[in-house]
Design a protein around this motif. Structure first.
Motif, PDB file in Angstrom:
ATOM      1  N   LEU A 140       0.835  -1.204   0.000  1.00 11.52           N
ATOM      2  CA  LEU A 140       0.000   0.000   0.000  1.00 11.52           C
ATOM      3  C   LEU A 140       0.868   1.251   0.000  1.00 11.52           C
ATOM      4  N   LEU A 141       2.102   1.122   0.471  1.00 10.70           N
ATOM      5  CA  LEU A 141       3.070   2.207   0.477  1.00 10.70           C
ATOM      6  C   LEU A 141       4.191   1.900  -0.516  1.00 10.70           C
ATOM      7  N   ASP A 161       2.673   9.045  -1.768  1.00  5.73           N
ATOM      8  CA  ASP A 161       3.420   7.951  -1.142  1.00  5.73           C
ATOM      9  C   ASP A 161       2.696   6.616  -1.252  1.00  5.73           C
ATOM     10  N   LEU A 162       1.446   6.644  -1.737  1.00  7.59           N
ATOM     11  CA  LEU A 162       0.650   5.427  -1.810  1.00  7.59           C
ATOM     12  C   LEU A 162       0.717   4.788  -3.187  1.00  7.59           C
ATOM     13  N   THR A 163       0.627   3.463  -3.211  1.00  7.59           N
ATOM     14  CA  THR A 163       0.468   2.744  -4.464  1.00  7.59           C
ATOM     15  C   THR A 163      -0.989   2.878  -4.923  1.00  7.59           C
ATOM     16  N   GLU A 164      -1.307   2.313  -6.087  1.00  6.78           N
ATOM     17  CA  GLU A 164      -2.702   2.340  -6.556  1.00  6.78           C
ATOM     18  C   GLU A 164      -3.612   1.622  -5.568  1.00  6.78           C
ATOM     19  N   ASP A 165      -3.159   0.486  -5.043  1.00  6.40           N
ATOM     20  CA  ASP A 165      -3.951  -0.231  -4.035  1.00  6.40           C
ATOM     21  C   ASP A 165      -4.055   0.582  -2.747  1.00  6.40           C
ATOM     22  N   LYS A 168      -6.746   3.180  -2.707  1.00  7.56           N
ATOM     23  CA  LYS A 168      -8.085   2.617  -2.543  1.00  7.56           C
ATOM     24  C   LYS A 168      -8.398   2.228  -1.101  1.00  7.56           C
ATOM     25  N   THR A 169      -7.375   1.849  -0.331  1.00  4.43           N
ATOM     26  CA  THR A 169      -7.651   1.234   0.972  1.00  4.43           C
ATOM     27  C   THR A 169      -7.017   1.918   2.177  1.00  4.43           C
ATOM     28  N   PHE A 170      -5.950   2.697   1.970  1.00  2.29           N
ATOM     29  CA  PHE A 170      -5.160   3.200   3.095  1.00  2.29           C
ATOM     30  C   PHE A 170      -5.995   3.988   4.097  1.00  2.29           C
ATOM     31  N   GLU A 171      -6.765   4.962   3.630  1.00  4.67           N
ATOM     32  CA  GLU A 171      -7.472   5.855   4.552  1.00  4.67           C
ATOM     33  C   GLU A 171      -8.514   5.115   5.382  1.00  4.67           C
ATOM     34  N   GLN A 172      -9.260   4.197   4.756  1.00  4.96           N
ATOM     35  CA  GLN A 172     -10.249   3.424   5.518  1.00  4.96           C
ATOM     36  C   GLN A 172      -9.562   2.562   6.571  1.00  4.96           C
ATOM     37  N   LEU A 173      -8.488   1.910   6.173  1.00  4.71           N
ATOM     38  CA  LEU A 173      -7.765   1.051   7.096  1.00  4.71           C
ATOM     39  C   LEU A 173      -7.173   1.867   8.247  1.00  4.71           C
ATOM     40  N   TYR A 174      -6.638   3.025   7.922  1.00  5.12           N
ATOM     41  CA  TYR A 174      -6.029   3.897   8.931  1.00  5.12           C
ATOM     42  C   TYR A 174      -7.063   4.359   9.946  1.00  5.12           C
TER      43      TYR A 174
END
Length: 210
Positions: A140-141, A161-165, A168-174
């Motif tokens: 994801l990074l 700093d984020l990949t394409e994946d 899509k997911t980093f902010e929700q997961l964070y």
């Protein structure tokens, strides 16, 4: 001059767009998204800052010179009745101008707000080590956030700093991880390294996106 009727009609058409703000400027209005300037309502026209993807989206849209806004060129968005297209043009402009620089995690600001409570800052630091390492392992990074001694390399992260994946997911997961760790009890240290729960959150987000 832009009439109040034009402004209110525009406001109604853009109510589905997150964090839009219209600010009066003399007899016209400046348009913002997420606090960032993206265009202007001028002489009953919508003018958005010209960007590469906006030009691709509307290749025949005229560029205006009637409004002096420094070195920016402005694209006249003519079809305001098409709400879906209107939303797309606004989001495209914002993303082109600001998305990559948009903060998704700012550890330094979070820790600074608890500077007088070293036990809390230590807790924040520790559960971020777990989270950032997990995000890198899940691709994801883009870059390794933890050095060989287990220390956090960078204290703030943007969309660039984020990949394409990751986008899509980093902010929700964070958000889920921060909420999970927002407790102060005898299980604090256990939660900070609880990768099983983090994996569960991640799997659920992926399932919801499928």
């Amino acid at each position: 001059m832009t009439t109040k009727t034009f402004k209110e009609d525009f406001r109604k058409r853009t109510k589905g767009i997150d964090n839009i703000m219209i600010e009066a400027m003399f007899s016209d209005y400046v348009l913002y998204k997420n606090g960032k300037r993206i265009g202007v309502l001028f002489d009953n026209k919508l003018l958005l800052i010209s960007t590469e993807n906006l030009k691709k989206l509307l290749p025949d849209a005229p560029e205006e010179t009637s409004f002096d806004w420094g070195y920016y060129k402005l694209t006249h968005i003519e079809d305001l009745e098409n709400v879906a297209l209107l939303e797309q043009t606004i989001n495209t402009t914002y993303n082109d101008l600001y998305f990559e620089q948009e903060l998704v995690a700012d550890l330094s600001a979070m820790m600074e707000s608890y500077a007088s409570y070293p036990d809390i800052t230590a807790k924040i630091y520790n559960h971020h080590i777990t989270f950032l390492r997990f995000c890198y392992e899940k691709k994801l990074l883009k870059k390794q956030p933890i050095d060989q001694l287990g220390r956090i390399v960078r204290m703030h992260y943007t969309n660039s700093d984020l990949t394409e994946d990751g986008i899509k997911t980093f902010e929700q997961l964070y958000e889920k991880w921060l909420n999970y760790n927002d407790k102060n009890d005898d299980k604090t240290d256990t939660r900070a390294v609880d990768t099983k729960t983090l994996e569960k959150y991640y799997t659920k987000i992926l399932a919801e996106q499928a």
